[in-house]
Design an enzyme around this catalytic site. Structure first.
Site, PDB file in Angstrom:
ATOM      1  CE  LYS A 121      -4.473  -1.214   0.321  1.00 56.28           C
ATOM      2  NZ  LYS A 121      -5.565  -0.636  -0.484  1.00 56.28           N
ATOM      3  CB  SER A 180      -0.868  -8.189  -0.845  1.00 51.54           C
ATOM      4  OG  SER A 180      -1.813  -8.785   0.029  1.00 51.54           O
TER       5      SER A 180
END
Length: 505
Positions: A51, A305
């Site tokens: 992110k 992720s």
């Protein structure tokens, strides 16, 4: 449209705060799946998530006037930390609105990075609405977690790195999906340069908003979103992300909680790192794809992720991983209440190990046992077990896919309700977890109906889970759902649940 994003990805500025993460071969998974499995290790970013790429790329392009005003966002974790570290690097004041249920480890990290954490609401949507209110009041600039072209371009640098790191053919890339920022950036870049490579989205079955849009052909909103994989708990795919995904994503695979837990274990076995549930989605989807298609000898990439997981959630993950690997079955069986019955039951199991066994005397005719049994890690293992048991026992029930059995009943087995407990209905609830939450839940439930059964277990997650029995007269049954809708918590009617009937009803 894709060409515009290619340029934005190539020009994206992310490496002031992000790092180029490795593309590692997962040797254990490769051997088991008979394919070359590569993991894109976004869990090794400074904030343990991809992110940071999108957040920084958006914020570095703000004008001086916008930077002076400061930024705001709403997030339950990974995006919040990305915005905080980007703001610190750029000298921008950042306000991050986070639900009150956000784990302390994430709130503290935002503050450590210099962000102002504002705790508001029990869920992300409440935090998001409050952030928009503050944005309007204070003139702050909003940094969207996924639905912004610059954020998408920042996430697309993951694909740019992968194609540079792996020069040979790539058969498929598996991408976790929440609001769609990562898969939009990856799909745009990969399909432009290597259209033959499949881009496959993977979603939790509890929050499959991209699959919903793919099936319907337009963006729609899920009625309900599960929170186990909190990093992807999004009810509607983004507008910008959908415009890319609908034409460039080959398919979407959904996976269960058990399959996610098994994938967390797979990644740990190969890397000795513990990823968060959302971070393991891609591996879970890859395993399902290989099993379905029977492919061998291919090069498959899964994006790991993120790794922002609370330590106390690991107990729950470990419990469910064996089920996800199809190495354990949960069953109920009736056996005669007489000497030698348990021995007969064990004999019917053959050489399989019992992982759990729950039993309590009920009457002098028959006993009902709740058992966990190790099985062969394949699709036939459970069917084979059930077939053999039914040859020796009168009644066997498979509870392996029953959430109520796995979350509650296995910890409650202790005999049926006495005859005095009549008109019992059973509901399973999820409510925001924080100090005092259980008492608040009981206060909301009130004293309208007598509570005849109650089970609560803290799994270290953002939401608590409760199984409740209520004594409700037949004439009032229609009023229960209306009353529960007013309370506002997610609930499921489990009165007809097989595990409840066998052990508790």
């Amino acid at each position: 449209m894709v060409q515009r994003y290619i340029r934005k990805i190539l020009e994206a500025r992310v490496y002031d705060v992000a790092v180029e993460t490795p593309l590692d071969e997962a040797r254990g998974l490769s051997e088991r799946l008979n394919n070359r499995v590569l993991l894109k290790r976004e869990d090794e970013q400074p904030v343990f998530s991809f992110k940071v790429r999108g957040a920084y790329n958006k914020m570095v392009q703000l004008t001086d006037e916008e930077k002076a005003r400061g930024v705001i966002t709403a997030s339950a974790g990974n995006h919040a930390q990305g915005v905080a570290i980007a703001a610190r690097e750029l000298g921008i004041k950042a306000t991050i609105v986070m639900p009150k249920t956000t784990p302390d480890v994430k709130v503290n990290n935002v503050r450590r990075l210099g962000g102002k954490a504002v705790l508001h609401g029990d869920a992300f949507d409440e935090a998001r609405l409050h952030s928009q209110k503050l944005m309007a009041e204070k003139g702050l600039v909003y940094v969207h977690p996924y639905d912004d072209p610059d954020v998408i371009a920042g996430q697309g640098t993951v694909a740019m790195e992968m194609l540079r790191q792996e020069g040979g053919p790539i058969n498929a890339i598996f991408v976790p999906v929440g609001g769609g920022g990562l898969i939009a950036g990856v799909a745009a870049y990969v399909k432009y340069l290597r259209p033959e490579t499949k881009v496959i989205g993977v979603e939790s079955a509890e929050s499959a908003c991209l699959k919903l849009a793919m099936d319907k052909g337009f963006r729609d909103t899920l009625d309900q979103v599960g929170i186990f994989a909190d990093g992807v708990a999004v009810a509607q795919i983004g507008e910008h992300t959908w415009e890319i995904a609908k034409d460039n994503v080959d398919e979407v695979i959904t996976v269960s909680t058990d399959e996610i837990c098994a994938a967390i274990k797979d990644i740990f076995d190969d890397t000795r790192s513990v990823c968060e549930p959302a971070g393991a989605l891609a591996v879970a989807g890859m395993k399902k794809y290989v099993e379905r298609e029977g492919v061998e000898g291919q090069t498959l990439i899964a994006i790991d992720s993120g790794a922002n997981v609370n330590f106390d959630r690991l107990r729950h993950i470990a419990e469910r991983s064996e089920l996800g690997e199809k190495r354990e079955a949960i069953i109920a069986a009736k056996i005669p209440e007489k000497p030698g019955s348990f021995k007969k039951f064990c004999k019917a199991l053959g050489s399989r190990n019992i992982t759990e066994f729950n039993y309590r005397y009920s009457d002098d005719r028959e006993a009902i046992v709740f058992a966990g049994v190790q099985i062969k890690p394949n699709n036939d293992g459970r069917d084979e077990l059930l077939g053999e048991l039914k040859e020796h026992l009168d009644e066997v029930v498979d509870l392996t896919e029953d959430e109520t059995a796995k979350l509650h009943v296995r910890y409650m087995v202790g005999g049926h309700a006495p005859a005095s407990v009549d008109n019992e209905v059973v509901y399973r609830f999820e409510f925001p977890e924080r100090p005092g939450a259980l008492m608040k839940f009981l206060n909301k439930l009130g004293g309208r109906w007598n509570i005849s059964m109650f089970h609560y277990r803290n799994h270290g997650a953002a939401y608590g889970r409760v199984l409740v029995g209520l004594q409700v007269a037949e004439a009032e049954r229609g009023q229960v759902d209306t009353f529960l809708d007013e309370i506002g918590y997610t609930y499921y009617n489990e009165t007809g649940n097989a595990a409840y009937k066998l052990f508790l009803g």
